[in-house]
Design a protein around this motif. Structure first.
Motif, short mmCIF file in Angstrom:
data_model
loop_
_atom_site.label_atom_id
_atom_site.label_comp_id
_atom_site.label_asym_id
_atom_site.label_seq_id
_atom_site.Cartn_x
_atom_site.Cartn_y
_atom_site.Cartn_z
N PRO A 91 0.90 -1.18 -0.02
CA PRO A 91 -0.15 -0.17 0.04
C PRO A 91 0.99 1.40 -0.09
CG PRO A 91 0.07 -1.02 2.19
CD PRO A 91 0.52 -1.78 1.17
N ALA A 92 0.48 2.22 -0.69
CA ALA A 92 1.17 3.52 -0.86
C ALA A 92 1.11 4.20 0.54
CB ALA A 92 0.46 4.43 -1.74
N TYR A 93 0.29 4.06 1.26
CA TYR A 93 0.02 5.04 2.59
C TYR A 93 -0.64 4.32 3.45
CZ TYR A 93 0.25 8.43 -1.26
OH TYR A 93 0.36 9.04 -2.59
N GLU A 136 -1.68 3.10 7.14
CA GLU A 136 -1.70 3.63 8.46
C GLU A 136 -1.42 2.82 9.50
OE1 GLU A 136 -5.62 6.29 8.85
OE2 GLU A 136 -5.59 4.97 7.38
N LEU A 175 10.02 4.81 11.79
CA LEU A 175 8.93 5.39 11.30
C LEU A 175 8.42 6.64 12.07
CD1 LEU A 175 6.68 2.01 11.39
CD2 LEU A 175 7.64 3.32 9.54
N ARG A 176 9.01 6.75 13.42
CA ARG A 176 8.85 7.84 14.17
C ARG A 176 9.36 9.01 13.24
NH1 ARG A 176 10.32 6.68 20.14
NH2 ARG A 176 8.35 5.80 20.18
N PRO A 194 5.12 9.67 11.47
CA PRO A 194 4.64 9.82 12.90
C PRO A 194 3.03 9.45 13.10
CG PRO A 194 5.46 11.86 11.94
CD PRO A 194 5.76 11.05 11.03
N TRP A 195 2.64 9.78 12.00
CA TRP A 195 0.97 9.37 12.21
C TRP A 195 0.79 7.97 12.23
CZ3 TRP A 195 3.28 11.02 7.59
CH2 TRP A 195 3.51 10.01 6.76
N SER A 196 1.57 7.10 11.79
CA SER A 196 1.29 5.83 11.55
C SER A 196 1.31 5.08 13.03
CB SER A 196 2.13 5.06 10.69
OG SER A 196 3.59 5.23 11.16
N ARG A 197 0.90 3.75 12.87
CA ARG A 197 0.58 2.90 14.00
C ARG A 197 1.40 1.79 13.90
NH1 ARG A 197 -5.28 1.31 14.72
NH2 ARG A 197 -5.25 -0.20 16.31
N ILE A 198 2.23 1.22 15.00
CA ILE A 198 2.92 -0.02 14.73
C ILE A 198 2.03 -1.03 15.72
CG2 ILE A 198 4.85 -1.28 15.73
CD1 ILE A 198 6.50 1.05 14.86
N VAL A 257 -5.77 -5.83 11.30
CA VAL A 257 -5.65 -4.43 11.40
C VAL A 257 -4.65 -3.94 10.67
CG1 VAL A 257 -4.65 -3.14 13.31
CG2 VAL A 257 -6.36 -4.82 13.84
N LEU A 281 5.37 14.09 1.63
CA LEU A 281 3.81 13.78 1.61
C LEU A 281 3.02 15.03 2.17
CD1 LEU A 281 1.48 11.98 0.97
CD2 LEU A 281 1.67 10.94 3.18
N LEU A 282 3.25 15.50 3.19
CA LEU A 282 2.53 16.45 3.89
C LEU A 282 2.62 17.88 2.96
CD1 LEU A 282 0.78 17.15 6.22
CD2 LEU A 282 2.85 17.96 7.45
N VAL A 334 0.66 17.29 -0.05
CA VAL A 334 -0.94 17.51 0.36
C VAL A 334 -1.39 18.90 0.21
CG1 VAL A 334 -2.64 17.26 2.29
CG2 VAL A 334 -1.11 15.17 1.26
N GLU A 370 -5.05 5.94 2.83
CA GLU A 370 -4.80 5.31 1.83
C GLU A 370 -5.84 5.65 0.72
OE1 GLU A 370 -2.31 2.79 1.37
OE2 GLU A 370 -2.67 2.38 -0.55
N GLU A 403 -0.45 14.40 12.78
CA GLU A 403 -0.30 13.38 13.93
C GLU A 403 1.42 13.25 14.10
OE1 GLU A 403 -1.10 12.10 17.32
OE2 GLU A 403 -2.94 12.52 15.88
N ARG A 461 2.37 5.46 17.47
CA ARG A 461 1.77 4.72 18.42
C ARG A 461 2.59 3.26 18.36
NH1 ARG A 461 -4.49 4.39 18.56
NH2 ARG A 461 -4.33 5.27 16.49
#
Lengths: 429, 77
Positions: free
Chosen positions: A158-160, A162, A182-183, A187-191, A219, A292-293, A296, B12, B55, B59
């Motif tokens: 996937p390109a983006y 979450e 990743l941080r 930083p918006w993502s989740r591990i 998930v 990316l930001l 956008v 996405e 953000e 997390r």
């Protein structure tokens, strides 16, 4: 150990001596098999330390509980060997007959059979990575045969994403490296970590289970499976079938990241993408957040440009249409205008004509009027007699003697008095 | 299932739609009405995506045996 008297050196000398001295003469001292075997076993084990022995593998059999029985041999001699399940389970694969190997272990004696044998703890095939390489190629060949390494099977990342799933040790360097990247980048993502052992017996099954759980949770958008660098043995779980099958079965795209750049594992081959290291895997699964930001944030400008272009196109189209329309109208009214032109000419002509006629009639009339005008008569020498109130005196009887009247002549008026009717003979000429 | 903060549309999907909109507006001759509509939709995606991307707290969670997810601390080197 001499050929005949070896047994003399075994314990119990004193007791024997005492018996011989005190008791009646009996037969020679007789040892039980158990005693002898135990004695020989103890002697072997205490006098020879663990050692490496090199040779060729003869017959190799693996029992149901996982113990392996085999022979080691060279041109002249053979040695029985056993490898117990605990050690044998760490073998990447069983060696084949005729394979040159070296074994590490202890010499001992199997008391029940009286067999002298080696208890092998490790087997290494000759040449770098011998057995590992063999196991790797064997599994790779099988998976390839099933079409599981084919490029068409690879899922696109996937390109983006979450949520990034990670299957690794909760305490290892791999997780720390992934978190660090990743941080910084996303930083918006989740591990979501699905912890697992990554080395040792059963590690591959453990990894497979941890991966299955993550897949079942539905998930993550993408999953990184990996660990930091280590020896070939340390990385072995990633070369085993259990994990390979779990990776193949996952509908979520998987990035394999095992060890260092140079280490290529079966996991790398079956995963959708291979990353050289866990850090590289993290770099690979997320876009650069800064870029990316800014992309956008630049989007509204691009969108508004699109609207402006559409508006300009529309304006141009309207202008175009107007031009076409006016051309069409021009064309369609031209005949009408021509006929109107013709009519007006005719009209003008006829108006002119009637004007001319009227003018001619008028001048004729005015000629006649001229002729009728009293002024013209006066000019010819006639005069008009009128009373002061304007009554025209036409007859002799209108002129009673003494009447004052006005006599109008061509250039003015003269006051006059009537005397009386004229004497006959003067009346007319 | 655990899902991302009640956002019906994922990042996405949102960014891909935004890309598609910009592509269309930049490469095709679209009517003004449609351009306005796409503009409005695109700006909406930008606003939402920006909120997600702004953000700054990564997390880290752990998937437990029971399937639930627990926040966990990871110290960096």
């Amino acid at each position: 150990m001499s050929e005949d008297g070896g047994i003399d050196s075994f314990g119990g000398d004193e007791g024997n001596t005492a018996e011989v001295i005190s008791g009646p003469p009996v037969g020679p001292k007789v040892w039980s098999i158990t005693q002898v075997n135990r004695a020989v076993k103890e002697m072997l084990e205490s006098s020879i330390d663990a050692l490496w022995i090199g040779g060729e593998v003869g017959q190799w059999t693996r029992s149901r509980p996982g113990h392996c029985y085999f022979t080691l041999k060279d041109e002249q001699a053979e040695l029985r060997a056993v490898m117990f399940a605990r050690d044998a389970s760490l073998l990447p694969t069983d060696p084949e007959q005729g394979m040159k190997v070296r074994c590490f272990g202890d010499l001992t004696l199997y008391e029940r059979r009286g067999n002298y044998q080696m208890i092998v703890r490790r087997v290494e095939a000759e040449g770098e990575d011998g057995l590992w390489r063999k196991a790797f190629e064997k599994l790779k060949g099988r998976l390839a045969g099933e079409g599981l390494l084919a490029d068409e099977r690879k899922l696109p990342l996937p390109a983006y994403p979450e949520v990034i799933g990670v299957v690794t040790s909760p305490t290892g360097a791999a997780l720390r490296d992934i978190v660090t990247v990743l941080r910084r980048r996303a930083p918006w993502s989740r591990i979501v970590l699905s912890p697992s052992r990554v080395q040792g017996e059963g590690a591959s099954e453990d990894l497979a289970k941890a991966l299955d759980r993550l897949v079942e949770s539905e998930v993550p958008d993408v999953i990184i499976v990996g660990r930091g660098g280590g020896s070939l043995e340390d990385l072995w779980a990633f070369n085993e079938e259990a994990l390979a099958r779990a990776i193949v079965a996952s509908p979520i795209p998987i990035v394999s990241a095992v060890g260092h750049e140079v280490d290529i594992t079966i996991s790398d081959l079956v995963a959708d993408v291979r990353a050289p290291t866990p850090s590289a895997a993290a770099e690979l699964v997320v876009p650069d957040g800064v870029v990316l930001l800014s992309d956008v944030r630049a989007a509204p400008l691009r969108l508004s440009r699109g609207v402006r272009r559409a508006a300009e196109r529309r304006r141009a189209r309207v202008t175009d249409r107007m031009r076409v329309l006016s051309r069409t109208m021009e064309r369609s009214i031209r005949p009408a205008r021509q006929s109107v032109g013709m009519d007006s000419e005719r009209l003008e002509r006829s108006i002119q004509q009637s004007l001319d006629q009227k003018r001619a009639a008028f001048s004729m009339l005015s000629g006649r009027l001229e002729a009728l005008s009293p002024l013209a008569t006066l000019a010819r020498g006639y005069s008009v007699a009128r009373t002061s109130d304007g009554t025209v005196l036409r007859r002799v009887t209108d002129f009673h003697p003494g009447l004052q009247f006005d006599l109008k002549v061509t250039d003015g008026t003269v006051e006059a008095n009537a005397v009386g009717p004229a004497k006959p003979g003067r009346e007319e000429r | 299932m655990i899902e991302g903060d009640g956002n019906k549309v994922g990042l996405e999907e949102r960014l891909e739609r935004l890309e598609a909109i910009i592509d269309r507006m930049e490469s095709e001759d679209i009517a003004l009405d449609e351009a306005l509509q796409l503009f409005e939709e695109g700006v909406g995606h930008v606003r939402e995506a920006e909120q997600v991307l702004a953000e700054t707290e990564l997390r880290v969670e752990e998937l437990l045996a029971g399937g639930e997810v627990l926040e966990r601390e990871i110290e960096e080197e």
